[in-house]
Scaffold this active site. Sequence first.
Site, PDB file in Angstrom:
ATOM      1  N   MET A   1      40.825  34.088  34.941  1.00 47.95           N
ATOM      2  CA  MET A   1      42.124  33.665  35.484  1.00 47.95           C
ATOM      3  C   MET A   1      42.567  34.639  36.575  1.00 47.95           C
ATOM      4  O   MET A   1      43.749  34.707  36.913  1.00 47.95           O
ATOM      5  CB  MET A   1      43.160  33.577  34.367  1.00 47.95           C
ATOM      6  CG  MET A   1      42.786  32.525  33.322  1.00 47.95           C
ATOM      7  SD  MET A   1      44.166  31.831  32.419  1.00 47.95           S
ATOM      8  CE  MET A   1      44.838  33.288  31.649  1.00 47.95           C
TER       9      MET A   1
ATOM     10  N   HIS B   1      36.280  42.297  33.743  1.00 42.74           N
ATOM     11  CA  HIS B   1      35.702  41.100  34.382  1.00 42.74           C
ATOM     12  C   HIS B   1      34.453  41.461  35.188  1.00 42.74           C
ATOM     13  O   HIS B   1      33.461  40.734  35.191  1.00 42.74           O
ATOM     14  CB  HIS B   1      36.701  40.471  35.356  1.00 42.74           C
ATOM     15  CG  HIS B   1      37.983  40.006  34.742  1.00 42.74           C
ATOM     16  ND1 HIS B   1      39.182  40.656  34.922  1.00 42.74           N
ATOM     17  CD2 HIS B   1      38.243  38.933  33.960  1.00 42.74           C
ATOM     18  CE1 HIS B   1      40.136  40.003  34.285  1.00 42.74           C
ATOM     19  NE2 HIS B   1      39.597  38.964  33.684  1.00 42.74           N
TER      20      HIS B   1
ATOM     21  N   ALA C   1      35.733  46.344  27.961  1.00 39.21           N
ATOM     22  CA  ALA C   1      35.881  47.567  28.773  1.00 39.21           C
ATOM     23  C   ALA C   1      37.197  48.234  28.376  1.00 39.21           C
ATOM     24  O   ALA C   1      38.202  47.561  28.131  1.00 39.21           O
ATOM     25  CB  ALA C   1      35.910  47.199  30.249  1.00 39.21           C
TER      26      ALA C   1
ATOM     27  N   ARG D   1      47.129  41.766  31.378  1.00 36.47           N
ATOM     28  CA  ARG D   1      48.522  41.928  30.933  1.00 36.47           C
ATOM     29  C   ARG D   1      48.930  43.397  30.799  1.00 36.47           C
ATOM     30  O   ARG D   1      50.115  43.686  30.644  1.00 36.47           O
ATOM     31  CB  ARG D   1      48.750  41.163  29.629  1.00 36.47           C
ATOM     32  CG  ARG D   1      48.714  39.645  29.846  1.00 36.47           C
ATOM     33  CD  ARG D   1      49.163  38.848  28.628  1.00 36.47           C
ATOM     34  NE  ARG D   1      49.380  37.449  28.953  1.00 36.47           N
ATOM     35  CZ  ARG D   1      48.521  36.453  28.702  1.00 36.47           C
ATOM     36  NH1 ARG D   1      47.367  36.705  28.134  1.00 36.47           N
ATOM     37  NH2 ARG D   1      48.806  35.199  29.029  1.00 36.47           N
TER      38      ARG D   1
HETATM   39  O1  PAF Z   1      39.723  34.299  29.151  1.00 37.83           O
HETATM   40  C1  PAF Z   1      40.253  33.753  30.122  1.00 37.83           C
HETATM   41  O2  PAF Z   1      40.542  34.364  31.157  1.00 37.83           O
HETATM   42  C2  PAF Z   1      40.608  32.272  30.029  1.00 37.83           C
HETATM   43  O3  PAF Z   1      40.998  31.928  28.742  1.00 37.83           O
HETATM   44  C3  PAF Z   1      39.487  31.357  30.529  1.00 37.83           C
HETATM   45  C4  PAF Z   1      38.243  31.470  29.663  1.00 37.83           C
HETATM   46  C5  PAF Z   1      39.127  31.697  31.963  1.00 37.83           C
HETATM   47  C6  PAF Z   1      39.935  29.897  30.486  1.00 37.83           C
HETATM   48  O4  PAF Z   1      41.065  29.687  31.285  1.00 37.83           O
END
Ligand code: PAF
EC number: 6.3.2.1
Length: 283
Positions: free
Chosen positions: A26, A33, A177, A188
């Site tokens: 997101m 990430h 991480a 967040r």
């Molecule tokens: O983990 C996330 O960031 C979200 O839940 C995902 C898997 C991208 C789905 O919107």
Amino acid sequence: MQIVHTIADLRAALAGQGRPAFVPTMGNLHEGHLSLVRTARQHGDIAVASIFVNRLQFLPHEDFDSYPRTWEADCAKLQAEGCDLLFAPREADLYPEPQVFKIQPDAQLADILEGHFRPGFFTGVCTVVMKLFSAVFFASGGGTAVFGKKDYQQLMVIRRMVQQFALPVDIVAGDTARAEDGLALSSRNGYLSGQERQQAMALSQALRQLAQAARSGQAPLAELEARAMQSLAAQGWAPDYLTVRLRSDLQQPASAQQLSDAPLVALGAARLGSTRLIDNLEF
Ligand code: PAF
């Protein structure tokens, strides 16, 4: 890195490129990430990421509108990490009409813990992930998707969805991480004030202590969980749950034998000020 916004453009960009390794996000990308992107690069012919803040998985009172959107920085980070293709649909690209068909996950797995405190959350997650999988894996007929263990229950729900629908997607789990003090990285975390940030590692510490106490059988598990919640509450947190579950299905360990031998995970969710954090620890 190529950037596409529509499902049609994504499918065209992927045609003939081999098997994708996909990281759905997101946005507001952090090291967590990026480590998933590095993992993806080892698991496919083309590394694909998506950025889409999925309205369907937010409750009306949650932070959909204020969720941090950091487009330029995210693109620069993905580019630097060697991501080949970024799918960044606008809402109208992914949901051109109200999404009335939805994925209803198994209640036993999805209505507990996060699903109990955020009703409908996993329906929203599964629905968007199914749609993203359809977009990303259409051209190749399958591939790999990488999800972080930070969202432990989400990872399990997605694995189960893939299994139940026989989707041709291998799910790979990426480790959480952490900052130096143990705080799990999360988009967040940016909501925390300076003082809250100093206190935020208390959640991972509480889970570590709970895991140790549970494994050594110091007291009945329910009592240890209650103590862990009270201790966090005494430090100014509002805990939703701190609990020990079987890694296999997230149900409660049913015997002292399971508590001492089975693969377990301690999971927690708690609010610090207005920020809700989650974390977990396998043991
Ligand atoms: O983990 C996330 O960031 C979200 O839940 C995902 C898997 C991208 C789905 O919107």
